[in-house]
Structures are given as C-alpha cells and as structure tokens.
Design a protein around this motif. Structure first.
Motif, PDB file in Angstrom:
ATOM      1  N   GLN A 162       0.841  -0.983   0.331  1.00 43.58           N
ATOM      2  CA  GLN A 162      -0.284   0.061  -0.229  1.00 43.58           C
ATOM      3  C   GLN A 162       0.462   1.035  -0.202  1.00 43.58           C
ATOM      4  O   GLN A 162       0.566   2.044  -1.222  1.00 43.58           O
ATOM      5  CB  GLN A 162      -0.707  -0.253   1.350  1.00 43.58           C
ATOM      6  CG  GLN A 162      -1.750   1.180   1.283  1.00 43.58           C
ATOM      7  CD  GLN A 162      -3.398   0.730   0.423  1.00 43.58           C
ATOM      8  OE1 GLN A 162      -3.487  -0.500  -0.181  1.00 43.58           O
ATOM      9  NE2 GLN A 162      -4.458   1.617   0.223  1.00 43.58           N
ATOM     10  N   ASN A 183      -7.349  -6.377  -5.740  1.00 43.08           N
ATOM     11  CA  ASN A 183      -6.255  -5.831  -5.071  1.00 43.08           C
ATOM     12  C   ASN A 183      -6.970  -4.128  -5.521  1.00 43.08           C
ATOM     13  O   ASN A 183      -6.549  -3.130  -5.037  1.00 43.08           O
ATOM     14  CB  ASN A 183      -4.985  -5.476  -5.760  1.00 43.08           C
ATOM     15  CG  ASN A 183      -3.715  -6.939  -6.142  1.00 43.08           C
ATOM     16  OD1 ASN A 183      -4.025  -7.320  -5.105  1.00 43.08           O
ATOM     17  ND2 ASN A 183      -3.868  -7.748  -7.138  1.00 43.08           N
ATOM     18  N   ARG A 186      -7.556  -2.066  -2.235  1.00 37.79           N
ATOM     19  CA  ARG A 186      -6.349  -1.326  -1.829  1.00 37.79           C
ATOM     20  C   ARG A 186      -5.897   0.330  -2.651  1.00 37.79           C
ATOM     21  O   ARG A 186      -5.422   1.544  -2.498  1.00 37.79           O
ATOM     22  CB  ARG A 186      -5.033  -2.334  -1.970  1.00 37.79           C
ATOM     23  CG  ARG A 186      -5.714  -3.079  -1.225  1.00 37.79           C
ATOM     24  CD  ARG A 186      -4.862  -4.172  -0.896  1.00 37.79           C
ATOM     25  NE  ARG A 186      -3.232  -3.851  -0.823  1.00 37.79           N
ATOM     26  CZ  ARG A 186      -2.433  -4.492  -2.179  1.00 37.79           C
ATOM     27  NH1 ARG A 186      -2.522  -4.111  -3.311  1.00 37.79           N
ATOM     28  NH2 ARG A 186      -0.817  -2.960  -2.113  1.00 37.79           N
ATOM     29  N   ALA A 189      -8.114   3.105  -2.257  1.00 39.59           N
ATOM     30  CA  ALA A 189      -8.106   3.573  -0.977  1.00 39.59           C
ATOM     31  C   ALA A 189      -6.840   4.597  -1.128  1.00 39.59           C
ATOM     32  O   ALA A 189      -6.055   5.615  -0.758  1.00 39.59           O
ATOM     33  CB  ALA A 189      -7.164   2.056  -0.315  1.00 39.59           C
ATOM     34  N   ALA A 190      -5.397   4.225  -2.221  1.00 39.47           N
ATOM     35  CA  ALA A 190      -4.249   4.261  -2.024  1.00 39.47           C
ATOM     36  C   ALA A 190      -4.543   6.156  -3.585  1.00 39.47           C
ATOM     37  O   ALA A 190      -4.107   6.578  -3.035  1.00 39.47           O
ATOM     38  CB  ALA A 190      -3.370   3.602  -2.850  1.00 39.47           C
TER      39      ALA A 190
END
Length: 243
Positions: A162, A183, A186, A189-190
């Motif tokens: 992350q 994925n 993630r 979110a990044a």
C-alpha cells in the motif's frame, strides 16, 4: 530445425494485431497459449476463427492463479516448475517444428512469455513479435489525451504494498495500474489518499466487444474484474491551442 515464435496479440481487438503476428498465427500448425484451468484462455479467444483447420493446440494451464498469494513459497514453486516444464516441451517441439506461442499485449511488457524466453536461451531459436501494449488500447478507449508536455507516466502493479502505491502515485503525473482484480480496493484507497481518485478510470477488456469504461469512484466496492486496468490521466502543462 524449428523456432519458438511468440506472437504479441495487442490489447485484445484482433484488428489491432500487427500484420506480422496475424500472418504468423494464420499459418501456424502448432500453437501454444496460456490459460487458467477450465477456461478457454483470453489469448485463445482473441484468435478465434484465425487458426488453420489442422492446427495442433497446446494449452499451457497455470497450476495456480489466485488460489495462493503470489509472494508465497508455494506459489513460487508451482510457477517455477510450470515454466520449466513448458520450456522443456517447447524446446522439444522446436527441434522439428515452428511453434507459435500466443501472448496478450506485448510479450516483453509484463508478459508471461518472458519466463519461457529466459529459460529457452541457448536451447531453441526464439523470435518475439512485438505488439501494442494493453494499456495503450485502454487509454485510447477513453478518447482523451493521456499525457501532456513534461508529464511523467508510471506503470504500477496493484500487488505492490500500500505505501509503495501511495509513494509512486504522489510522484507521477499519469498512472497506469495493472494487476487490479482483488487488489482494486487497495488501489482505490491509495488513489483516494493521494487525491487522485476523481481522475481515475477503470477500463475492463479494453478494445474488445465486452469493453466497459467507468469512473473508478462510481464502481461498486466489490466489483473487482480481473481483466482490467486503472488509468489516471496526466495533470501537466497543456499545450496552448492554436489560434
């Protein structure tokens, strides 16, 4: 004495394949391709209707795909043995025949064939036919310029830790994020943490009949297609419009 010829298929639409790959595939009597067990395989589906009637096919079935974490010792051993086995088989075939290996996108751009190419050095004559990378087909599907002026483009894997994703996203202007699938949460979110989510697009099966394009922010949390790329266009200096 034959050869192992890896034909890059491009982003997915057969019309975007190179003339050389098209000609090579249509004339091939021995054709190998990667696929998940129990599936026809994306590469094989792309060339549907192109193969000669007497073609001999060699499905190279992955022993694992997402059942084990790609970084686990078990996954690595399965895949090392798999590539070693098929390098041996292709070496034997190439002693008497040309065998064409199908590869989505460009073979040397994160293509699975690279693992065979490395193992076949000094054992068989190998030729690689380049192709349009999948990401190029996907960003053209967006119908908008992707990089401008001095923009820096970064290609990231969704499998990265992350914090690595966040660090790379902060440094780059335009982003291509591959290996999304499970994925994707993630990745989302990044992108949100770096303020890039509103500019992100999800392109699934780009250039193909089943193509889907959506703003990533509007995609449901559990909607994680495997054959998809996330794109974030550059934010650099735009060229002045001509008067």
């Amino acid at each position: 004495m034959g050869r192992v010829i890896c034909a890059g298929l491009g982003p997915g639409n057969p019309d975007l394949m190179s003339v050389k790959s098209d000609r090579t595939i249509r004339g091939a009597q021995h054709v190998a391709y990667f696929r998940k067990k129990g599936r026809p395989g994306q590469a094989r589906m792309i060339v549907q209707g192109m193969l000669r009637e007497d073609v001999i096919e060699y499905p190279m079935e992955y022993p694992v795909t997402t059942e084990l974490h790609f970084g686990s010792d078990g996954y690595k051993k399965f895949m090392v043995d798999f590539y070693a086995e098929w390098a041996d088989k292709l070496e034997v075939l190439a002693k008497e025949h040309d065998v064409v290996v199908l590869c989505e996108g460009d073979p040397f751009f994160y293509g699975s064939f690279m693992h065979l190419h490395t193992r076949l050095q000094g054992r068989a004559e190998v030729e690689v036919l380049p192709a349009i990378p999948g990401m190029v087909g996907c960003w053209n599907s967006l119908d908008m310029p992707f990089t401008w002026g001095d923009d820096v483009l970064s290609v990231l894997m969704g499998t990265l830790p992350q914090q690595d994703l966040i660090d790379h996203m902060k440094r780059a202007d335009a982003l291509v994020i591959m290996k999304t699938g499970r994925n994707l949460p993630r990745v989302r979110a990044a992108l949100a943490e770096t303020g890039r989510l509103d500019d992100a697009w999800l392109v699934e099966k780009g250039t193909m009949p089943q193509q889907r394009i959506a703003k990533l922010a509007d995609v449901a949390e559990g909607d994680c297609p495997y054959f998809a790329i996330v794109l974030v266009h550059g934010q650099g200096r735009r060229p002045e419009a001509e008067e």
